[in-house]
Design a protein around this motif. Structure first.
Motif, mmCIF file in Angstrom:
data_model
loop_
_atom_site.group_PDB
_atom_site.id
_atom_site.type_symbol
_atom_site.label_atom_id
_atom_site.label_comp_id
_atom_site.label_asym_id
_atom_site.label_seq_id
_atom_site.Cartn_x
_atom_site.Cartn_y
_atom_site.Cartn_z
ATOM 1 N N ASN A 85 -63.736 102.568 -64.714
ATOM 2 C CA ASN A 85 -64.445 102.672 -63.438
ATOM 3 C C ASN A 85 -64.314 101.386 -62.626
ATOM 4 O O ASN A 85 -64.166 101.418 -61.392
ATOM 5 N N GLU A 86 -64.379 100.249 -63.302
ATOM 6 C CA GLU A 86 -64.219 98.962 -62.613
ATOM 7 C C GLU A 86 -62.817 98.842 -62.018
ATOM 8 O O GLU A 86 -62.644 98.336 -60.894
ATOM 9 N N ILE A 87 -61.818 99.322 -62.755
ATOM 10 C CA ILE A 87 -60.445 99.300 -62.245
ATOM 11 C C ILE A 87 -60.308 100.208 -61.031
ATOM 12 O O ILE A 87 -59.665 99.853 -60.031
ATOM 13 N N VAL A 88 -60.922 101.390 -61.108
ATOM 14 C CA VAL A 88 -60.886 102.337 -59.991
ATOM 15 C C VAL A 88 -61.510 101.721 -58.744
ATOM 16 O O VAL A 88 -60.952 101.817 -57.632
ATOM 17 N N ASN A 89 -62.655 101.085 -58.906
ATOM 18 C CA ASN A 89 -63.324 100.455 -57.762
ATOM 19 C C ASN A 89 -62.472 99.342 -57.155
ATOM 20 O O ASN A 89 -62.384 99.204 -55.925
ATOM 21 N N THR A 90 -61.851 98.562 -58.032
ATOM 22 C CA THR A 90 -60.981 97.483 -57.550
ATOM 23 C C THR A 90 -59.793 98.046 -56.779
ATOM 24 O O THR A 90 -59.443 97.548 -55.690
ATOM 25 N N LEU A 91 -59.154 99.080 -57.312
ATOM 26 C CA LEU A 91 -58.016 99.697 -56.629
ATOM 27 C C LEU A 91 -58.419 100.284 -55.280
ATOM 28 O O LEU A 91 -57.702 100.143 -54.283
ATOM 29 N N THR A 92 -59.573 100.927 -55.262
ATOM 30 C CA THR A 92 -60.050 101.519 -54.008
ATOM 31 C C THR A 92 -60.220 100.458 -52.938
ATOM 32 O O THR A 92 -59.792 100.627 -51.782
ATOM 33 N N ASN A 93 -60.838 99.342 -53.309
ATOM 34 C CA ASN A 93 -61.049 98.255 -52.351
ATOM 35 C C ASN A 93 -59.735 97.629 -51.902
ATOM 36 O O ASN A 93 -59.557 97.317 -50.710
ATOM 37 N N GLU A 94 -58.803 97.439 -52.814
ATOM 38 C CA GLU A 94 -57.530 96.819 -52.473
ATOM 39 C C GLU A 94 -56.696 97.701 -51.553
ATOM 40 O O GLU A 94 -56.038 97.211 -50.628
ATOM 41 N N ILE A 95 -56.725 99.006 -51.802
ATOM 42 C CA ILE A 95 -55.952 99.927 -50.966
ATOM 43 C C ILE A 95 -56.497 99.956 -49.540
ATOM 44 O O ILE A 95 -55.746 100.019 -48.558
ATOM 45 N N GLN A 96 -57.820 99.872 -49.427
ATOM 46 C CA GLN A 96 -58.419 99.867 -48.096
ATOM 47 C C GLN A 96 -58.032 98.628 -47.290
ATOM 48 O O GLN A 96 -58.009 98.653 -46.056
ATOM 49 N N LYS A 97 -57.701 97.544 -47.987
ATOM 50 C CA LYS A 97 -57.336 96.302 -47.308
ATOM 51 C C LYS A 97 -55.906 96.325 -46.782
ATOM 52 O O LYS A 97 -55.537 95.510 -45.934
ATOM 53 N N ILE A 98 -55.078 97.223 -47.309
ATOM 54 C CA ILE A 98 -53.669 97.274 -46.907
ATOM 55 C C ILE A 98 -53.561 97.871 -45.504
ATOM 56 O O ILE A 98 -54.075 98.975 -45.265
ATOM 57 N N PRO A 99 -52.934 97.185 -44.583
ATOM 58 C CA PRO A 99 -52.763 97.745 -43.223
ATOM 59 C C PRO A 99 -52.004 99.071 -43.258
ATOM 60 O O PRO A 99 -51.099 99.248 -44.067
ATOM 61 N N ASP A 100 -52.385 99.987 -42.401
ATOM 62 C CA ASP A 100 -51.704 101.280 -42.332
ATOM 63 C C ASP A 100 -50.218 101.093 -42.106
ATOM 64 O O ASP A 100 -49.784 100.211 -41.329
ATOM 65 N N LYS A 101 -49.437 101.908 -42.786
ATOM 66 C CA LYS A 101 -47.984 101.980 -42.676
ATOM 67 C C LYS A 101 -47.254 100.811 -43.337
ATOM 68 O O LYS A 101 -46.027 100.815 -43.396
ATOM 69 N N LEU A 102 -47.984 99.823 -43.845
ATOM 70 C CA LEU A 102 -47.305 98.716 -44.519
ATOM 71 C C LEU A 102 -46.730 99.167 -45.857
ATOM 72 O O LEU A 102 -45.577 98.874 -46.178
ATOM 73 N N CYS A 103 -47.519 99.872 -46.638
ATOM 74 C CA CYS A 103 -47.053 100.453 -47.904
ATOM 75 C C CYS A 103 -47.233 101.960 -47.908
ATOM 76 O O CYS A 103 -46.420 102.691 -48.467
ATOM 77 N N PHE A 104 -48.342 102.398 -47.303
ATOM 78 C CA PHE A 104 -48.664 103.818 -47.286
ATOM 79 C C PHE A 104 -49.009 104.240 -45.867
ATOM 80 O O PHE A 104 -49.494 103.430 -45.068
ATOM 81 N N THR A 105 -48.776 105.499 -45.590
ATOM 82 C CA THR A 105 -49.261 106.045 -44.332
ATOM 83 C C THR A 105 -50.763 106.228 -44.436
ATOM 84 O O THR A 105 -51.343 106.168 -45.535
ATOM 85 N N LYS A 106 -51.387 106.482 -43.323
ATOM 86 C CA LYS A 106 -52.830 106.688 -43.328
ATOM 87 C C LYS A 106 -53.206 107.883 -44.194
ATOM 88 O O LYS A 106 -54.181 107.832 -44.957
ATOM 89 N N ASP A 107 -52.437 108.966 -44.099
ATOM 90 C CA ASP A 107 -52.713 110.161 -44.914
ATOM 91 C C ASP A 107 -52.531 109.881 -46.401
ATOM 92 O O ASP A 107 -53.301 110.389 -47.236
ATOM 93 N N GLU A 108 -51.520 109.091 -46.736
ATOM 94 C CA GLU A 108 -51.294 108.734 -48.140
ATOM 95 C C GLU A 108 -52.455 107.908 -48.678
ATOM 96 O O GLU A 108 -52.902 108.107 -49.815
ATOM 97 N N LYS A 109 -52.949 106.993 -47.866
ATOM 98 C CA LYS A 109 -54.086 106.178 -48.297
ATOM 99 C C LYS A 109 -55.324 107.036 -48.518
ATOM 100 O O LYS A 109 -56.081 106.831 -49.486
ATOM 101 N N ILE A 110 -55.519 108.019 -47.653
ATOM 102 C CA ILE A 110 -56.662 108.923 -47.809
ATOM 103 C C ILE A 110 -56.542 109.719 -49.098
ATOM 104 O O ILE A 110 -57.512 109.878 -49.844
#
Length: 311
Positions: A85-110
């Protein structure tokens, strides 16, 4: 020769069918404790226990060891989910910090965030609903009327003396635990003696299932130790099968419950195999080693065992 050393020869297919049909099933404490590690297949294994319920006997020593270690196993599972769960929370926060289209599209991030949220909800549900406490209660209910009486103090003293002599001669089972410092070095031997008594009393064969892979139960980690089979047959005049959990599940599908979906059995076997590689055993690597073992100790005492049993 087979009359004096029956345990060194394979059972016929007819013998195995008879053992599975009429035999008593004994599940070692390590098998019962590892139910908590079966993940999505916990219910599949509990269903197997339900099918066999009327044929199950649980030696008191098994029940004692199970309860002594039950809470630590449950706690380990909750801790594992907490780390995930701690890993999941960390990943969720890190993904939200990534600017759209830099690694993922907005839909992919969602989509990724939704998947992570699903994992989080599953873990939260397990915690909120005390899932493993429910599993604990189901196991208790299934085995409620299978537990044998406690071992009398004078019998404990007698078995400890017998166990010490056997350990000195490296006679199975249990001699690999002779250096245990937790006060349970005779646990395996007590279970073995209990199974002999149950078989003699009920005049039935026994199927013993264990995840203890040391070579005082199994020869080269593959086959039930022939000395044990020999002693059991000569002492009780009944047959015995000793299985690892994975092999037991495989033969269960052959001899008892052919209606069980093969994919469920296969998934259960996969999880058991994975657990066998990852679950940390309490014994040392040396004690679990099956390499370099020979049968001289067991073989040289087989005839003596037969003579003692015939008196």
């Amino acid at each position: 020769m087979k009359k004096s050393f029956p345990g060194y020869y394979e059972y016929s297919e007819e013998d195995k069918k008879n053992i599975w049909e009429k035999g008593i099933f004994v599940f070692d404490s390590c098998v019962l404790l590892n139910i908590y590690y079966l993940s999505s297949q916990i219910n599949t294994f509990l269903d197997i226990l339900r099918v066999l319920k009327k044929q199950i006997k649980t030696p008191y020593q098994v029940a004692l060891e199970y309860h002594n270690n039950m809470f630590s196993k449950i706690d380990t599972q909750y801790q594992t989910y907490q780390r995930v769960n701690e890993i999941v929370n960390t990943l969720t926060n890190e993904i939200q910090k990534i600017p759209d289209k830099l690694c993922f599209t907005k839909d992919e991030k969602i989509k990724i965030s939704n998947d992570l949220q699903s994992i989080h909800k599953k873990i939260q549900s397990i915690s909120d609903n005390n899932y493993y406490s429910t599993v604990r209660d189901q196991i208790a209910s299934l085995l409620e009327h299978t537990i044998e009486s406690s071992i009398a103090d004078n019998v404990i003293t007698q078995w400890e003396k017998e166990g010490e002599k056997r350990y000195q001669n490296h006679l199975p089972p249990g001699y690999k635990d002779k250096n245990k410092s937790n006060g349970n070095k005779y646990g395996d031997f007590f279970i073995w003696k209990s199974m002999l008594e149950i078989s003699q009393r009920d005049k039935k064969p026994v199927i013993f299932v264990t995840e203890d892979k040391k070579n005082d139960w199994f020869y080269q980690c593959k086959h039930a130790h022939p000395f044990l089979l020999n002693e059991f047959i000569l002492t009780t005049q009944q047959h015995v099968l000793i299985y690892s959990l994975s092999d037991f599940i495989k033969d269960y599908g052959i001899y008892r419950e052919k209606s069980t979906k093969s994919d469920k059995i296969e998934e259960l076997q996969d999880i058991i195999s994975a657990n066998a590689k990852t679950i940390e055993m309490t014994d040392t690597q040396d004690d679990n080693s099956c390499a370099g073992e020979d049968l001289r100790d067991g073989t040289k005492n087989a005839e003596q065992t037969e003579n003692e049993n015939s008196k």
